[in-house]
Design an enzyme around this catalytic site. Structure first.
Site, PDB file in Angstrom:
ATOM      1  N   LYS A   1       0.941  -1.196   0.010  1.00  0.00           N
ATOM      2  CA  LYS A   1      -0.057   0.107   0.003  1.00  0.00           C
ATOM      3  C   LYS A   1       0.937   1.222  -0.032  1.00  0.00           C
ATOM      4  O   LYS A   1       0.592   2.278  -0.862  1.00  0.00           O
ATOM      5  CB  LYS A   1      -0.957   0.033   1.165  1.00  0.00           C
ATOM      6  CG  LYS A   1      -2.115  -1.014   0.990  1.00  0.00           C
ATOM      7  CD  LYS A   1      -3.101  -0.778   1.890  1.00  0.00           C
ATOM      8  CE  LYS A   1      -4.098  -2.121   1.455  1.00  0.00           C
ATOM      9  NZ  LYS A   1      -5.448  -1.736   2.529  1.00  0.00           N
TER      10      LYS A   1
ATOM     11  N   LYS B   1      -6.052 -11.142  -5.809  1.00  0.00           N
ATOM     12  CA  LYS B   1      -7.177 -11.177  -5.131  1.00  0.00           C
ATOM     13  C   LYS B   1      -8.208 -10.248  -5.255  1.00  0.00           C
ATOM     14  O   LYS B   1      -7.753  -9.110  -5.658  1.00  0.00           O
ATOM     15  CB  LYS B   1      -6.902 -11.201  -3.439  1.00  0.00           C
ATOM     16  CG  LYS B   1      -6.419 -10.079  -2.816  1.00  0.00           C
ATOM     17  CD  LYS B   1      -6.722  -9.992  -1.293  1.00  0.00           C
ATOM     18  CE  LYS B   1      -6.402  -8.503  -0.800  1.00  0.00           C
ATOM     19  NZ  LYS B   1      -7.379  -8.201   0.167  1.00  0.00           N
TER      20      LYS B   1
ATOM     21  N   LYS C   1     -10.550  -4.016  -3.149  1.00  0.00           N
ATOM     22  CA  LYS C   1     -11.205  -2.744  -3.498  1.00  0.00           C
ATOM     23  C   LYS C   1     -10.266  -1.896  -3.883  1.00  0.00           C
ATOM     24  O   LYS C   1     -10.393  -1.009  -4.734  1.00  0.00           O
ATOM     25  CB  LYS C   1     -12.087  -2.390  -2.392  1.00  0.00           C
ATOM     26  CG  LYS C   1     -11.406  -1.754  -1.124  1.00  0.00           C
ATOM     27  CD  LYS C   1     -12.402  -1.135   0.025  1.00  0.00           C
ATOM     28  CE  LYS C   1     -11.650  -0.726   1.166  1.00  0.00           C
ATOM     29  NZ  LYS C   1     -10.552  -1.520   1.750  1.00  0.00           N
TER      30      LYS C   1
HETATM   31  N1  AQP Z   1     -10.213 -11.655  -2.112  1.00  0.00           N
HETATM   32  C1  AQP Z   1     -10.435 -11.904  -0.774  1.00  0.00           C
HETATM   33  N2  AQP Z   1     -10.682 -13.250  -0.571  1.00  0.00           N
HETATM   34  C2  AQP Z   1     -11.035 -13.856   0.877  1.00  0.00           C
HETATM   35  N3  AQP Z   1     -10.881 -12.950   1.822  1.00  0.00           N
HETATM   36  C3  AQP Z   1     -10.716 -11.522   1.732  1.00  0.00           C
HETATM   37  N4  AQP Z   1     -10.863 -10.551   2.685  1.00  0.00           N
HETATM   38  C4  AQP Z   1     -10.309  -9.408   1.712  1.00  0.00           C
HETATM   39  N5  AQP Z   1     -10.307  -9.681   0.391  1.00  0.00           N
HETATM   40  C5  AQP Z   1     -10.378 -11.125   0.407  1.00  0.00           C
HETATM   41  C6  AQP Z   1     -10.949 -10.700   4.004  1.00  0.00           C
HETATM   42  O1  AQP Z   1     -12.084  -9.646   4.147  1.00  0.00           O
HETATM   43  C7  AQP Z   1     -11.773  -9.242   5.531  1.00  0.00           C
HETATM   44  C8  AQP Z   1     -12.133  -7.749   5.701  1.00  0.00           C
HETATM   45  O2  AQP Z   1     -11.188  -7.110   4.988  1.00  0.00           O
HETATM   46  P1  AQP Z   1     -10.652  -5.544   5.216  1.00  0.00           P
HETATM   47  O3  AQP Z   1     -11.530  -5.031   6.224  1.00  0.00           O
HETATM   48  O4  AQP Z   1      -9.227  -5.548   5.424  1.00  0.00           O
HETATM   49  O5  AQP Z   1     -11.299  -5.113   3.962  1.00  0.00           O
HETATM   50  P2  AQP Z   1     -10.308  -4.736   3.024  1.00  0.00           P
HETATM   51  O6  AQP Z   1      -9.013  -4.537   3.366  1.00  0.00           O
HETATM   52  O7  AQP Z   1     -11.337  -3.511   2.728  1.00  0.00           O
HETATM   53  O8  AQP Z   1     -10.296  -5.496   1.719  1.00  0.00           O
HETATM   54  P3  AQP Z   1      -9.797  -5.482   0.418  1.00  0.00           P
HETATM   55  O9  AQP Z   1     -10.486  -5.596  -0.709  1.00  0.00           O
HETATM   56  O10 AQP Z   1      -8.830  -6.421   0.601  1.00  0.00           O
HETATM   57  O11 AQP Z   1      -8.919  -3.971   0.645  1.00  0.00           O
HETATM   58  P4  AQP Z   1      -7.752  -3.469   0.137  1.00  0.00           P
HETATM   59  O12 AQP Z   1      -7.627  -3.708  -1.271  1.00  0.00           O
HETATM   60  O13 AQP Z   1      -7.735  -1.823   0.658  1.00  0.00           O
HETATM   61  O14 AQP Z   1      -6.785  -4.099   0.885  1.00  0.00           O
HETATM   62  C9  AQP Z   1     -10.380  -9.862   5.999  1.00  0.00           C
HETATM   63  O15 AQP Z   1     -10.379 -10.740   6.992  1.00  0.00           O
HETATM   64  C10 AQP Z   1      -9.795 -10.006   4.644  1.00  0.00           C
HETATM   65  O16 AQP Z   1      -9.000 -10.981   4.913  1.00  0.00           O
END
Ligand code: AQP
Length: 332
Positions: free
Chosen positions: A112, A195, A198
């Site tokens: 990030k 993966k 978002k």
């Molecule tokens: N692709 C995924 N497959 C399985 N589990 C996932 N999680 C996130 N992406 C996947 C799990 O969702 C939970 C909540 O995550 P978070 O609040 O950390 O959500 P996030 O970071 O907003 O999700 P993103 O999409 O992964 O965001 P970015 O791209 O900003 O990092 C966690 O338990 C996570 O493991």
């Protein structure tokens, strides 16, 4: 009952399918067997810039989605992280126990911060995993349901719990990650080598649960597969098809072997059309339930008030113990 804890960010408004299959589904399952604490992690959200009004609204949207997904406030403790000040307080103590090099090795931070550039990367983003450590340890959680991307942060939590316990005497349960192998990593629909996320996915690669159901169905239909035609689960050479099979099997409860049989000789078109229908059938009521909770903010806020009160009882006890072990003089 053993304790479970997890948190989810309110940042995007809608959860995506990876959040649901990888994490939220396990929250729902564990509330039956564990003394479970689940929170919307708004303090984590502000590690990247947020519009204040949107953040406030999205926090309620996140809670509504958790309820719509099946969390029952009579069976688990549901709250907002910032309502429990002990999170930030214990995080400070844990910050003082974490090596700078150790924190620098967290791959999520590296990814990030590289994307954002040094000037836009906050110290909060750097210590994000340490706040997460505090989140988990405050509740003496033994199980932490998360997706695969969180494994390293749970390892850090274990290391810091052990470090604290051996330096100051036992204060914390050493937790384990609860990662379901099949759904721990749901892949991007357009690029199944990454993966679903978002921040990294393109709009066509990610299914947002609160989108128009028709939009989600369309994204399934245009998912990237491969040049063969055989519907077979093989993550190595057929990651796109395997991802679709995982999603299909998890949402319907039909095994992957059965799905392979069902689509023998039929090709990808049939698989995608049926999965698009499955998606529609799942997403439409989910959206409606979420909206019902949002239409009644008073009930929602009461659930959160009760949750925060319960959470604070546990968190305050752990924080007092940790402060005492470290040698902070108690206030009279
Ligand atoms: N692709 C995924 N497959 C399985 N589990 C996932 N999680 C996130 N992406 C996947 C799990 O969702 C939970 C909540 O995550 P978070 O609040 O950390 O959500 P996030 O970071 O907003 O999700 P993103 O999409 O992964 O965001 P970015 O791209 O900003 O990092 C966690 O338990 C996570 O493991």
């Amino acid at each position: 009952r053993p304790r479970a804890l997890s948190g989810i960010q309110p940042t995007a408004g809608s959860f995506h399918l990876g959040n649901y299959l990888g994490a939220v589904r396990q929250y729902v399952a564990l509330q039956e067997t564990h003394d479970a604490f689940y929170m919307v992690v708004d303090l984590h959200a502000i590690t990247i810039p947020q519009d204040p009004q949107e953040l406030r609204a999205n926090t309620r949207v996140a809670v509504a989605q958790l309820l719509a997904a099946g969390l029952d406030p009579d069976r688990c403790t549901l709250f907002v992280q910032s309502h429990v000040p002990e999170h930030a307080q214990l995080a400070w103590v844990m910050n003082c126990l974490t090596g700078f090099g150790e924190a620098s090795r967290m791959t999520q931070f590296k990814d990030k911060s590289t994307k954002q550039g040094a000037d836009r990367t906050t110290v909060g983003l750097f210590t994000y995993p340490v706040l997460q450590v505090a989140d988990i340890l405050l509740y003496q959680a033994s199980q932490v349901p998360v997706g695969e991307d969180q494994r390293q942060h749970i390892e850090l939590t274990r290391d810091l719990a052990e470090r604290f316990n051996s330096r100051f005497g036992h204060a914390f349960t050493v937790p384990s990650a609860h990662i379901v192998k099949e759904t721990g990593k749901i892949y991007d629909l357009q690029d199944p080598s990454i993966k679903m996320s978002k921040s990294a996915s393109t709009p066509k690669g990610i299914i947002s649960l609160l989108d128009e159901p028709k939009v989600s169905a369309k994204k399934i239909k245009s998912a990237v597969t491969d040049l063969e035609t055989v519907v077979r689960f093989d993550e190595e050479s057929k990651p796109g098809v395997s991802n679709l099979l995982t999603i299909y099997a998890t949402l319907t409860g039909v095994s992957i072997a059965e799905l392979e049989r069902k689509y023998e000789g039929k090709g990808y078109g049939a698989l995608k059309t049926d999965l698009a229908d499955v998606m529609l059938d799942w997403v439409a009521p989910f959206r409606a339930r979420t909206q019902e909770y949002l239409d009644d903010p008073e009930t929602l806020d009461n659930i959160l008030a009760k949750g925060a009160e319960k959470a604070r009882t546990v968190a305050a006890e752990t924080l007092a113990l940790a402060y005492d072990k470290v040698g902070l003089l108690p206030a009279k």
